[in-house]
Design an enzyme around this catalytic site. Structure first.
Site, short mmCIF file in Angstrom:
data_model
loop_
_atom_site.label_atom_id
_atom_site.label_comp_id
_atom_site.label_asym_id
_atom_site.label_seq_id
_atom_site.Cartn_x
_atom_site.Cartn_y
_atom_site.Cartn_z
N LYS A 85 -0.66 -10.36 9.09
CA LYS A 85 0.74 -10.03 8.82
C LYS A 85 1.59 -10.07 10.09
O LYS A 85 1.18 -9.57 11.13
CB LYS A 85 0.84 -8.61 8.23
CG LYS A 85 0.30 -8.47 6.81
CD LYS A 85 0.50 -7.05 6.32
CE LYS A 85 -0.25 -6.75 5.04
NZ LYS A 85 0.31 -7.42 3.86
N GLY A 157 0.22 0.47 -0.90
CA GLY A 157 -0.32 1.74 -0.43
C GLY A 157 -0.15 2.90 -1.39
O GLY A 157 -0.30 4.06 -0.99
N GLY A 218 -0.30 -2.05 -5.19
CA GLY A 218 -0.61 -1.01 -6.16
C GLY A 218 -1.79 -1.31 -7.06
O GLY A 218 -2.13 -0.51 -7.93
N GLY A 239 -4.90 -4.24 -1.45
CA GLY A 239 -4.76 -3.68 -0.12
C GLY A 239 -5.63 -2.46 0.03
O GLY A 239 -6.84 -2.55 0.22
N SER A 240 -5.00 -1.30 -0.10
CA SER A 240 -5.71 -0.05 0.12
C SER A 240 -6.71 0.23 -1.00
O SER A 240 -7.62 1.04 -0.84
CB SER A 240 -4.69 1.10 0.18
OG SER A 240 -3.54 0.68 0.89
#
Lengths: 298, 197
Positions: A85, A157, A218, A239-240
């Site tokens: 990124k 996140g 999400g 992502g997370s």
């Protein structure tokens, strides 16, 4: 023998790598060990970063491009494509990432923007870019600037898939609407979308974006991933959702399978068993407006 | 009977579109029982390590390997070429292939994406006009065994297209450059194989 010239960094070559990632899962990783787990689990690419969005959100501060050593260590660990990124508008971070030989740059709202007016002129680079979008106009402005792949932003996140849903529905709905317009109406549509007429007319005639569309922000469960695929996404970023969960390896495996068999509830049910705890989520509606990352970028 | 496109991951829709434009009936294949319905198969571009993993997890790898050895015509592009190779160099830990082509393929032989490229390539079996070939983190055929035959090489001599009886493989992606001749060539193999049976 024909006289041959080879072209590097053409639109076809840039967009082509995104085509090859379709039907796949791109996973956020913060070190070589996580990258290894992601590759073993069947990720089509990894996103190398210092902190996953959930940590950026909880720790606050300015979020920047990752340390080159970290990116090098991840490139050395895996053979699948490595993305990284850069901050919105930070073309020097992008120059550095290209020099590090990453395979794709994500000009990302998850990091703190470096320019609140301009995005990076992505035509200046050989390496391809993916950019976030919440609606069709934003996607088309990024494509006009040279993005070779679009991901809907969602709300990174959080583990709350509702924003991702809103953005993919918005983009798909706006594309469908264009197909129904007559030529004179397309001029107005281009003005309203703040995008070039030629690009708008192309989408009206083909009925789809000219680049691959992934969903991000999400996605935390196999069901979330399959939901996005049933909504017409070409693939998903997680992502997370993986490395903030109880059993990252099992969850990564399961999400990969759910993306391939997104339309087969029996497979999704079977891979959803025994995954341990999902990441602890934050409801997007509980986030104060300044903490909503999807509102960065324009 | 129709032609299948392996739809575990990758650009299978692009292959399906080319085959349909050429008049073929196309089925997307994800499960072993679906193999019975097809008279040829395309393995698309994508990530070979992911296709391998999913093909084994869902019980497709073994029946597919048997079908290839029984004469099923298969065309693989990029990741598909890797899946068809008897031996893969620089695979991920534990990576396996379906095999069939007597070749050794080096995965991601050119380097990172900034070294991906498009170029014109002579492919004599497809006629005089060159093929426009798109190489994306592409593999090359490092060793062509005695049973396989090279169909195209880069100016530096590296082999990027091969055939062997019922099998066809390319390092590059005709399905994204509007090049139909490889698919036509493959459909001819499908027609010939059905005639023989």
């Amino acid at each position: 023998m024909t006289e041959t010239t080879s072209a590097f960094g053409s639109s076809r070559v840039k967009r082509g790598l995104a085509d090859m990632m379709k039907g796949g899962v791109i996973m956020d990783v913060v070190n070589a060990e996580q990258a290894r787990i992601a590759e073993d689990a069947g990720a089509v690419a990894v996103m190398a970063l210092e902190r996953v969005p959930a940590d950026i959100r909880s720790q606050g501060g300015v979020a920047r491009m990752s340390d080159p050593d970290l990116i090098d260590s991840i490139i050395a660990e895996v053979s699948i494509p490595v993305m990284a990124k850069a901050r919105i508008g930070h073309f020097v971070e992008a120059q550095i990432l290209q020099a590090l030989n990453v395979d794709y740059i994500d000009e990302s709202e998850v990091l703190s923007p470096a320019d609140y007016v301009n995005h990076i002129d992505k035509w200046n680079f050989t390496v391809p870019f993916v950019c976030g979008a919440t609606n069709l106009g934003e996607a088309l402005r990024r494509i006009t600037e040279g993005a070779a792949m679009i991901r809907s932003k969602g709300e990174a996140g959080t583990g709350d898939v509702s924003e991702a849903m809103k953005h993919i529905r918005t983009i798909k709905g706006e594309v469908a609407r264009l197909s129904a317009l007559s030529k004179d109406e397309l001029y107005v549509a281009a003005k309203e979308l703040q995008a070039p007429y030629e690009l708008v007319a192309e989408i009206a005639s083909t009925g789809k974006l000219p680049v691959v569309l992934f969903v991000a922000g999400g996605v935390a469960t196999p069901a979330d991933a399959a939901l996005m695929m049933q909504m017409g996404a070409d693939g998903v970023f997680v992502g997370s959702g993986i490395f903030k969960s109880g059993n990252p390896q099992a969850r990564a495996n399961a999400i990969v399978k759910a993306v391939t068999f997104y339309d087969d509830p029996s497979v999704i049910a079977s891979v959803s068993r025994g995954l341990g705890e999902a990441m602890v989520g934050i409801n997007v509606s509980d986030l104060a407006a300044p903490h909503r990352l999807s509102e960065r970028g324009w | 009977m129709s032609v299948g496109v392996l739809a575990l991951q990758g650009d299978f829709r692009e292959h399906a579109a080319v085959l349909r434009n050429l008049g073929a009936e196309v089925e997307l294949i994800r499960r072993p029982e679906e193999l019975a319905r097809i008279s040829g198969l395309v393995i698309p571009g994508g990530e070979s390590s992911v296709m391998d993993k999913l093909a084994r997890a869902f019980g497709l790898a073994d029946p597919l390997a048997k079908a290839v050895r029984a004469g099923l015509p298969v065309y693989g592009t990029c990741a598909g070429l890797i899946m068809l190779a008897d031996s893969v160099i620089d695979g991920i830990r534990g990576q396996q292939t379906i095999g069939g082509l007597d070749i050794a393929v080096r995965r991601n032989a050119f380097g990172s994406q900034t070294l991906s490229f498009e170029t014109d390539l002579d492919v004599p079996v497809l006629g005089a006009s060159p093929v426009h070939a798109v190489f994306i983190r592409a593999p090359v055929v490092e060793t062509v065994g005695p049973r396989a035959r090279a169909l195209a090489t880069l100016p530096d001599g590296r082999c990027v297209a091969v055939e062997q009886d019922n099998l066809l493989g390319t390092s590059f992606h005709p399905e994204i450059s509007g090049e139909y001749r490889f698919h036509e060539y493959f459909l001819q193999k499908v027609a010939d194989a059905r005639f023989r049976h």
